[in-house]
Structures are given as C-alpha cells and as structure tokens.
Scaffold this active site. Sequence first.
Site, mmCIF file in Angstrom:
data_model
loop_
_atom_site.group_PDB
_atom_site.id
_atom_site.type_symbol
_atom_site.label_atom_id
_atom_site.label_comp_id
_atom_site.label_asym_id
_atom_site.label_seq_id
_atom_site.Cartn_x
_atom_site.Cartn_y
_atom_site.Cartn_z
ATOM 1 N N ASP A 82 0.830 -1.164 -0.226
ATOM 2 C CA ASP A 82 -0.171 0.073 0.043
ATOM 3 C C ASP A 82 0.666 1.681 -0.049
ATOM 4 O O ASP A 82 1.362 1.555 1.005
ATOM 5 C CB ASP A 82 -0.877 -0.193 1.165
ATOM 6 C CG ASP A 82 -2.217 1.531 1.658
ATOM 7 O OD1 ASP A 82 -2.399 1.510 0.160
ATOM 8 O OD2 ASP A 82 -2.872 1.746 2.077
ATOM 9 N N GLY A 181 -8.272 8.281 7.215
ATOM 10 C CA GLY A 181 -8.142 8.632 8.957
ATOM 11 C C GLY A 181 -9.529 8.695 9.368
ATOM 12 O O GLY A 181 -10.509 8.539 7.963
ATOM 13 N N HIS A 212 -9.394 4.633 -2.585
ATOM 14 C CA HIS A 212 -8.181 5.176 -1.234
ATOM 15 C C HIS A 212 -9.031 6.271 0.011
ATOM 16 O O HIS A 212 -10.024 6.412 -0.645
ATOM 17 C CB HIS A 212 -7.062 5.918 -1.114
ATOM 18 C CG HIS A 212 -6.415 5.137 -1.529
ATOM 19 N ND1 HIS A 212 -5.121 4.157 -1.075
ATOM 20 C CD2 HIS A 212 -6.192 4.088 -3.025
ATOM 21 C CE1 HIS A 212 -4.117 3.643 -1.337
ATOM 22 N NE2 HIS A 212 -4.783 3.487 -2.828
ATOM 23 N N GLY A 213 -9.499 5.788 1.672
ATOM 24 C CA GLY A 213 -10.035 6.561 1.954
ATOM 25 C C GLY A 213 -11.260 6.799 2.771
ATOM 26 O O GLY A 213 -11.821 7.550 2.214
ATOM 27 N N ASP A 257 -9.007 1.037 6.294
ATOM 28 C CA ASP A 257 -7.800 0.730 7.395
ATOM 29 C C ASP A 257 -8.229 1.439 9.213
ATOM 30 O O ASP A 257 -8.679 0.822 10.126
ATOM 31 C CB ASP A 257 -6.648 1.560 7.271
ATOM 32 C CG ASP A 257 -5.848 1.270 7.886
ATOM 33 O OD1 ASP A 257 -5.731 0.662 9.310
ATOM 34 O OD2 ASP A 257 -4.404 1.306 8.000
ATOM 35 N N ARG A 261 -9.111 0.301 12.823
ATOM 36 C CA ARG A 261 -8.639 0.311 13.947
ATOM 37 C C ARG A 261 -9.557 1.022 14.840
ATOM 38 O O ARG A 261 -9.251 0.762 15.748
ATOM 39 C CB ARG A 261 -7.887 2.335 13.889
ATOM 40 C CG ARG A 261 -6.192 1.556 12.654
ATOM 41 C CD ARG A 261 -5.901 3.050 12.194
ATOM 42 N NE ARG A 261 -4.783 2.473 11.860
ATOM 43 C CZ ARG A 261 -3.756 3.444 10.525
ATOM 44 N NH1 ARG A 261 -3.827 4.700 11.264
ATOM 45 N NH2 ARG A 261 -2.710 3.124 10.236
ATOM 46 N N ARG A 282 -4.571 -11.625 25.850
ATOM 47 C CA ARG A 282 -5.199 -12.589 24.804
ATOM 48 C C ARG A 282 -6.732 -12.281 25.109
ATOM 49 O O ARG A 282 -7.351 -12.087 24.506
ATOM 50 C CB ARG A 282 -5.406 -13.963 25.229
ATOM 51 C CG ARG A 282 -3.630 -14.967 24.499
ATOM 52 C CD ARG A 282 -3.703 -15.975 24.913
ATOM 53 N NE ARG A 282 -3.353 -16.185 26.599
ATOM 54 C CZ ARG A 282 -3.445 -17.240 27.311
ATOM 55 N NH1 ARG A 282 -2.725 -18.096 26.760
ATOM 56 N NH2 ARG A 282 -2.980 -17.472 28.883
HETATM 57 P P1 13P Z 1 -9.278 4.550 5.834
HETATM 58 O O1 13P Z 1 -8.270 5.999 6.961
HETATM 59 O O2 13P Z 1 -10.523 5.512 5.136
HETATM 60 O O3 13P Z 1 -9.013 3.672 5.773
HETATM 61 O O4 13P Z 1 -8.399 4.576 3.950
HETATM 62 C C1 13P Z 1 -7.184 3.421 3.860
HETATM 63 C C2 13P Z 1 -6.914 3.330 3.072
HETATM 64 O O5 13P Z 1 -6.527 4.510 2.061
HETATM 65 C C3 13P Z 1 -5.170 3.091 2.876
HETATM 66 O O6 13P Z 1 -4.251 2.791 1.386
HETATM 67 O O1 G3H Z 2 -3.734 5.132 4.389
HETATM 68 C C1 G3H Z 2 -2.993 4.621 5.265
HETATM 69 C C2 G3H Z 2 -3.269 2.857 6.168
HETATM 70 O O2 G3H Z 2 -4.264 3.697 6.253
HETATM 71 C C3 G3H Z 2 -1.618 3.016 6.418
HETATM 72 O O3 G3H Z 2 -1.433 4.084 7.779
HETATM 73 O O4 G3H Z 2 0.870 4.577 7.114
HETATM 74 O O5 G3H Z 2 -0.706 4.486 9.525
HETATM 75 O O6 G3H Z 2 0.401 1.777 8.141
HETATM 76 P P1 G3H Z 2 -0.469 4.087 8.323
HETATM 77 ZN ZN ZN Z 3 -4.532 4.970 0.869
#
Ligand code: 13P
Ligand code: G3H
Ligand code: ZN
Length: 310
Positions: A82, A181, A212-213, A257, A261, A282
């Site tokens: 990624d 984010g 993305h995002g 992502d 989280r 655990r």
């Molecule tokens: P989010 O932050 O919206 O989950 O997007 C994740 C992402 O684009 C990873 O490349």
């Molecule tokens: O696009 C970014 C992803 O959310 C990954 O985030 O670089 O903090 O692992 P990171």
């Molecule tokens: Zn991304």
Amino acid sequence: MPKVGTREMFKRANEENYAVGAFNVNNMEIIQGIVEAADELKAPLILQVSAGARKYARHEYLVKLVEAALITTDIPIALHLDHGDSFELCKNVIDGGFSSVMIDGSKHNFEENIRLTKEVVKYAHDHNIPVEAELGKLAGVEDDVKVDQKDAFYTDAHQAAEFVERTECDSLAVAIGTSHGAYKFKSEPKLNFDRLKEIQELLPEKYPLVLHGASTVIPEFVYLCNTYGGKLGDARGVPEEMIKKAAGMNVAKVNIDTDLRLAMTGNIRKAFHDNPENFDPRKYLGPARTAIKDMVIRKIKILGCDGKAF
Ligand code: 13P
Ligand code: G3H
Ligand code: ZN
C-alpha cells in the site's frame, strides 16, 4: 493455495459490479480476523501492507503470517504493498513475495509520476506482478473551498486516460473527495461521482479504479472509543451508500484501514474497562480480533463481494 495477483479479481468485480475489500494489516490478530471473515463469506481478499506496517511488524513476519493464513483457507488472497513511494521499495516487496504493488507518485508532478510509475511497471510486469498507481490529491475537499481549487485535488479525467495509456499500470487510485483517517469531512460527506463517471468513460472499458480513504467511520465505534476514555471529536467518514454506489461503478478495490483501527481500539478500551484486573493480552486481543472479523463481514457485504471467491 498460493497468493494471487489482482487482475482476475478486478476483471470479475467490474464485470459483475462489485468491489473487492483491501484491508490494511499490521499484526497476527488483524490478519486472522480479516481472513476468518472473508473465508466465512467466501470473498476474494486483498491484504495490504503500508511502509509503516512493514517497519512495525517486519516484512518476513507479515509474509509468513499471510502464508499461514493461506494454509487455513482456499479463498484467493493477494498480498499488496500500500502506498509504495519508491522503485526500491516496490522491487524489495516483489522480490520478497508480495503478489501486487502500489506505486504512489501522486505527490510528484504529472511527468515525474509517469516516469516513476513506468519504472515500477516495467520491473513488476517482468515478474508478472500487477501495479496500482495514483493520480490526484487525496485530501479532504471542504465545502468552503472554491470550485476551481477543488478541481486541483480531484483526478483529471483526460490526464487519467493519458496516464494509464503511457504507464500501462493495471489499476488507478483516483481522488474524488475521499481522504485517509477518521476526519474526512467537516460537514456533510460529498463525493464527486460525476468526476468518477467522467474518468471511467475516458478509460478503457471496465478499467479497474481504486478508492482510498474509504472508511465509513461508523458512529457506534467512535462512540465505543469515546465511552471508554477516547477523545475522537468530530470524526466523519464515507457513508456506506456511497461506498456501495462506487462499488457498482468501475471501482474494483476499496481500501479500509481506519474502520479496523476504530473497531479494534474501541474493543480493547472496553475490555480494559470491563476487566481492570486483567493483564493477559489474549483477553483484550481476542475480543479485538473478533471485532475486526465482524467489521470485515460488514464491509464485504457492503462491497458485494461475498460469494465471489470462486
Ligand atoms: P481509511 O483511512 O479511510 O481507512 O483509508 C485507508 C487507505 O486508503 C489505505 O491505503
Ligand atoms: O493509507 C494509509 C493506511 O491507512 C496505512 O497507514 O501508514 O499508518 O500504516 P499507516
Ligand atoms: Zn490509501
């Protein structure tokens, strides 16, 4: 089953109007939760690793964890880089067993983005690995920003067509108003679907686009984090109907992502609160893994890729 690339996944996704979920992984519990969900729903799956994740967990551990997951399931799984930001990083992960890469040259000017992407495409295609590239700026575009300024963020459709033709990248991440984010919009969420349509009309038929995002930032998980001591403020994401709409267009890959989280952290906060005497990892990582699994089940259903593994 060995790791797979993404070409076949994307071809079918765009023919049948759904999208494949690409989930960011950083440790064993996250991988297990995601894979259990996809296995249960028989969905094709992309596990993706950022440079930060690779630094945190180490390349060898992540590759071996994904290979271990592949022993437990027969669904197709791609292991994807990624936001690769250099030729060297892309080469390293290809040499080290990834089955798909992203080169993100979006911070460069158009010609430099093309040069860098072409360099990665040449190496990747020589090794039969597909390449995702990115064009446009993935920043929150707010209501109070003037129209011509907004335009500078969104992917330009004519540039996208030229970019894909000249680089021969296999998929393209586009900017239509999403951002990474938990704080994507100051007010009502808005995506530029007209721009998405324009882009897909100028690209080859059924060409795979990437969003993305794309986390939704589901209020119940923000609430869960905040109830047990978090301070998340005005978090806001992309509504699920908009994700569904994009998946029904040429968006073949949707990146998630932040929602993982939030689910994981909310449940860990709750586990600490409910059982303050506990110090057995655990007992909080287990519920966190289940929360990841539940979140991925929800995502797969929204994207419409359940039952599409075979
Ligand atoms: P989010 O932050 O919206 O989950 O997007 C994740 C992402 O684009 C990873 O490349
Ligand atoms: O696009 C970014 C992803 O959310 C990954 O985030 O670089 O903090 O692992 P990171
Ligand atoms: Zn991304």
